[in-house]
Design an enzyme around this catalytic site. Structure first.
Site, mmCIF file in Angstrom:
data_model
loop_
_atom_site.group_PDB
_atom_site.id
_atom_site.type_symbol
_atom_site.label_atom_id
_atom_site.label_comp_id
_atom_site.label_asym_id
_atom_site.label_seq_id
_atom_site.Cartn_x
_atom_site.Cartn_y
_atom_site.Cartn_z
ATOM 1 C CG ASP A 13 -1.763 -1.214 1.354
ATOM 2 O OD1 ASP A 13 -2.197 -1.730 0.318
ATOM 3 O OD2 ASP A 13 -1.952 -1.691 2.490
ATOM 4 C CE LYS A 16 3.341 -2.313 -4.459
ATOM 5 N NZ LYS A 16 2.933 -2.014 -3.091
ATOM 6 N N GLY A 40 -4.032 -4.030 -4.415
ATOM 7 C CA GLY A 40 -5.016 -3.019 -4.797
ATOM 8 C C GLY A 40 -4.262 -1.739 -5.110
ATOM 9 C CG HIS A 41 -1.141 -1.668 -7.413
ATOM 10 N ND1 HIS A 41 -0.147 -2.145 -8.212
ATOM 11 C CD2 HIS A 41 -0.909 -2.209 -6.190
ATOM 12 C CE1 HIS A 41 0.643 -2.935 -7.499
ATOM 13 N NE2 HIS A 41 0.193 -3.002 -6.279
ATOM 14 C CD GLN A 223 0.999 -8.647 -2.680
ATOM 15 O OE1 GLN A 223 1.748 -9.232 -3.433
ATOM 16 N NE2 GLN A 223 -0.255 -8.421 -2.991
HETATM 17 P P1 IMP Z 1 -2.674 -12.727 1.571
HETATM 18 O O1 IMP Z 1 -1.710 -12.197 0.585
HETATM 19 O O2 IMP Z 1 -4.121 -12.443 1.190
HETATM 20 O O3 IMP Z 1 -2.451 -14.174 1.887
HETATM 21 O O4 IMP Z 1 -2.468 -11.955 2.960
HETATM 22 C C1 IMP Z 1 -1.290 -12.120 3.750
HETATM 23 C C2 IMP Z 1 -0.905 -10.798 4.417
HETATM 24 O O5 IMP Z 1 -0.455 -9.877 3.431
HETATM 25 C C3 IMP Z 1 -2.055 -10.091 5.139
HETATM 26 O O6 IMP Z 1 -1.513 -9.406 6.243
HETATM 27 C C4 IMP Z 1 -2.555 -9.101 4.116
HETATM 28 O O7 IMP Z 1 -3.215 -8.005 4.706
HETATM 29 C C5 IMP Z 1 -1.232 -8.682 3.481
HETATM 30 N N1 IMP Z 1 -1.370 -8.210 2.097
HETATM 31 C C6 IMP Z 1 -1.510 -8.950 0.980
HETATM 32 N N2 IMP Z 1 -1.556 -8.174 -0.101
HETATM 33 C C7 IMP Z 1 -1.432 -6.912 0.319
HETATM 34 C C8 IMP Z 1 -1.376 -5.655 -0.355
HETATM 35 O O8 IMP Z 1 -1.437 -5.548 -1.579
HETATM 36 N N3 IMP Z 1 -1.237 -4.566 0.447
HETATM 37 C C9 IMP Z 1 -1.119 -4.661 1.793
HETATM 38 N N4 IMP Z 1 -1.163 -5.805 2.457
HETATM 39 C C10 IMP Z 1 -1.313 -6.930 1.725
#
Ligand code: IMP
Length: 429
Positions: A13, A16, A40-41, A223
């Site tokens: 977040d 990017k 979520g960009h 991420q």
């Molecule tokens: P997952 O990727 O859905 O398995 O989530 C694993 C961890 O990564 C959790 O803490 C999510 O909130 C975090 N996470 C996954 N994708 C994002 C992102 O794009 N932005 C921020 N946190 C993320």
């Protein structure tokens, strides 16, 4: 010009998408290489505000080739919805190409993500519930379905006939859930496949050809490094392989490290995190709520409130070095405009000792206390500033101090969500 990577330096977040949307203007190809629709960009430009989960942020320029590389996992329903939404707002998606090697998020992945989080109870990761972890697990376990299988009806029937009884056994016997119907999954996913198939190609070749022609390829990370499986705060991380580190970009798109010329990481001017796991500079209570409201810090994918805190220079230096950064971008400086003073964490106190090392041991990271340096705030609006020298002196001092602490030049500072609300210090392209 070779490839340039734009990566997240914190817990995701960081902005990017916003950075890629701006610099893509001078690129030829924009490619996503990792993660899935957990990303979520957010991009704000002439098409309004968009939240991209799978499509690269270069899509708003009709002349740019956009690629979803082999390292990305795809939920076909989400991809089609995203494409429909973009098209309904006048964005052309004709130049979107999807790798035949992408893994597919299947309905059992979505179910298992949710069921597994329930089973973990207090130890839940706080995932985005998009099926990402189970899909990457199946990739590594060699029990996945790839795009090439999905779009070939015979291959898909064969693969699903083999996998579904096995996945149903896991759903029923391990999780006590209802089994999935072969015919329903087959027909629904075959419909998705028919719609996606025309965009599927050997994207690695497409990117390699572009590089051979001397074109600029922007690799848009998903991420952040602190969510990386290896480098991050394991087990509170995402499951992307290839990783959320720059080193994974070549793997996730199909090029070698010698073709990468720059690695730029995006950092917010403060720290945020969604989901569970340690966050040393987290502000709880009113202070955290104020920062969240000022920054509108709610997840772009799940809408969850983000945990907020002061800039963590220990974690940031750690991620800068791991990624071999050539530069960094600081986003959301304007969110700090109203503060009379601003704290930056310069070290951790761990069991009575001061350290600048980011601990690998999660229990240690939960115990550390941030050592803060307090800098004067500027209490002036910065969102209209476009040149570094026009920033208030305290804001310039803040940016320079962070640059010093992280040990990397700051190429750009953003002071608002819109494309042009940026201060370019060193052009990235
Ligand atoms: P997952 O990727 O859905 O398995 O989530 C694993 C961890 O990564 C959790 O803490 C999510 O909130 C975090 N996470 C996954 N994708 C994002 C992102 O794009 N932005 C921020 N946190 C993320």
């Amino acid at each position: 010009m070779p490839a340039i990577i734009v990566i997240g330096g914190q817990w995701g977040d960081e902005g990017k998408g916003r950075v890629v949307d701006l610099i893509a203007r001078k690129a030829h190809v924009v490619a996503r290489y990792s993660g899935g629709n957990n990303a979520g960009h957010t991009v704000v430009n002439e098409f309004g505000e968009s939240r991209l989960h799978l499509v690269p942020a270069g899509i708003f320029y009709p002349d740019k080739v956009c690629v979803i590389g082999n390292g990305v996992i795809i939920d076909p329903k989400v991809l089609l919805e995203e494409i429909d939404d973009l098209q309904s707002r006048g964005v052309t998606v004709e130049k979107l190409h999807i790798s035949s090697r992408c893994q597919i998020i299947m309905p059992w992945h979505l179910m298992i993500d949710r069921l597994d989080e329930e089973l973990r109870g207090k130890g839940a990761i706080g995932t985005t519930a998009r099926g990402v972890g189970p899909c990457f697990a199946d990739k590594v376990f060699r029990a996945g379905i790839r795009m090439a299988d999905l779009i070939d009806p015979e291959a898909f029937r064969e693969r699903l006939s083999f996998l579904l009884p096995y996945k149903n056994a896991v759903l029923e016997k391990l999780y006590g859930a209802e089994p999935l119907s072969f015919e329903e999954v087959f027909s629904t996913y075959s419909e998705y496949a028919a719609k996606i198939a025309p965009s599927v190609t050997e994207t690695a070749e497409l990117v390699q050809d572009a590089l051979e022609r001397g074109e600029t390829v922007l690799l848009e990370g998903a991420q952040g490094t602190l969510l990386d499986l290896d480098a991050g705060t394991y087990e509170f991380v995402t499951s992307s392989t290839p990783s959320s580190m720059a080193a994974g970009a070549g793997v996730g798109i199909g090029i070698g490290p010698t073709q990468i010329s720059k690695v730029v990481a995006v950092y917010k001017a403060y720290q945020t995190r969604v989901g569970n796991g340690p966050m040393p500079t987290e502000l709880v209570g009113e202070e955290g709520d104020t920062l969240r409201e000022r920054g509108h810090e709610y997840g772009a994918t799940t809408g969850r409130p983000r945990r907020c805190g002061w800039f963590d220079a220990v974690a940031s230096r750690y991620t800068a070095r791991l990624n071999g950064l050539t530069g960094m971008v600081m986003t959301r400086l304007d969110v700090l405009d109203q503060y009379p003073s601003i704290k930056v964490c310069t070290a951790y106190r761990l069991d009575g000792k001061v350290t600048k090392t980011f601990p690998s041991n999660i229990r240690a990271l939960l115990r550390v206390e941030p050592v803060y340096e307090e800098l004067p705030g500027w209490q002036k609006e910065t969102k209209q500033v476009r040149a570094f020298e026009d920033l208030p002196p305290q804001a310039k001092a803040y940016v320079q101090r962070i640059q010093e602490l992280v040990g990397c030049p700051i190429d750009m500072v953003s002071v608002g969500p819109e494309r042009e609300q940026a201060i370019i210090i060193n052009p990235i392209i």
